[in-house]
Design an enzyme around this catalytic site. Sequence first.
Site, PDB file in Angstrom:
ATOM      1  N   ASP A 202      -7.028  19.852  -3.231  1.00 59.77           N
ATOM      2  CA  ASP A 202      -6.088  20.681  -3.982  1.00 59.77           C
ATOM      3  C   ASP A 202      -4.667  20.178  -3.764  1.00 59.77           C
ATOM      4  O   ASP A 202      -4.403  19.330  -2.901  1.00 59.77           O
ATOM      5  CB  ASP A 202      -6.243  22.172  -3.670  1.00 59.77           C
ATOM      6  CG  ASP A 202      -5.893  22.547  -2.247  1.00 59.77           C
ATOM      7  OD1 ASP A 202      -5.276  21.726  -1.540  1.00 59.77           O
ATOM      8  OD2 ASP A 202      -6.226  23.667  -1.840  1.00 59.77           O
TER       9      ASP A 202
ATOM     10  N   GLU B 189      -5.585  25.109  -8.659  1.00 55.41           N
ATOM     11  CA  GLU B 189      -5.144  23.744  -8.368  1.00 55.41           C
ATOM     12  C   GLU B 189      -6.179  22.973  -7.558  1.00 55.41           C
ATOM     13  O   GLU B 189      -5.877  21.941  -6.957  1.00 55.41           O
ATOM     14  CB  GLU B 189      -3.810  23.767  -7.613  1.00 55.41           C
ATOM     15  CG  GLU B 189      -3.864  24.301  -6.197  1.00 55.41           C
ATOM     16  CD  GLU B 189      -3.682  25.802  -6.095  1.00 55.41           C
ATOM     17  OE1 GLU B 189      -3.286  26.274  -5.013  1.00 55.41           O
ATOM     18  OE2 GLU B 189      -3.946  26.518  -7.083  1.00 55.41           O
TER      19      GLU B 189
END
Length: 300
Positions: free
Chosen positions: A173, A216
Amino acid sequence: MPDESTRMFEPPAGTLARGGGQRDRAYLIVLAGSGVGEMYKLEHERTIIGRGGKAQIRLIDDGISREHAELVLEEGEIVLHDLGSTNGTFCNGIKVDKRPLCDGDKILVGSTTILKFTYHDNLDEAFQRQMYESSLRDGLTKAFNKKYFIDRLESEFTYAVRHSAPLALLIFDLDHFKKVNDTYGHQAGDMVLSELSALMMMSLRTEDIFARYGGEEFTIIGRGSDVRQGGMIGERLRAAVEKRTFKFQDKVVPVTISIGVAGLPDPAILDSAALVQAADAALYRSKESGRNRVTVHKTG
């Protein structure tokens, strides 16, 4: 005169598309099982369906034999043959050894995989592929979506275990992504996600599966890569993101990623969920250790 192995399937005379055009392309479309919506164009006189290396249409399903069935062009007809499969081949609900196929026939192989036999013209094909792609892709990043990732990971895990093949899973991420949104705005955040995804897809092999797992967070399935190789892939991707300049409205947006890697073989990982947990735990250690780094899960 075309070679027997490369002669194209041809539909029976009079098979027309909407509007009167000729539907001249034979396909199998996955209706149920792993890879729903996927299309297989039938281009050769003999096409094997199975889970083994010799199959032109390779399907991962516990009930599918290595060479389960085949489609053969015989005297202008496309004929389905069972190849002595363990669990049998079914067409429209009836177990068959040999059967000529008609447009729209449903073929069951294994316990969950259903295939539809059909003819398309070029417009049908383009529409079907567009629908298939839109159902699999994340709208913003164009990476595969979470559902597709979960389905593919399950099938790739099953294949790797059955064939004692290596398999790597990377989860990563963006570091401090909330700060990016708070500082530069959500449009900047969307730009970062989109450009990062494009960088990933350009950097990975065609056989690797890159997906947006949520927010994300992203995943990569590395077919044929072991944990060590997965770590090398992760480091290469981490460095590529660190070197890349992300700009939004002439402002440089700082972007780095943290990565966790796990994979097979690993005697402690018994299913695909455990593989995800191992990679996620490695990702957590990357973030706890200062971010912008790769952590590889220790096997065993």
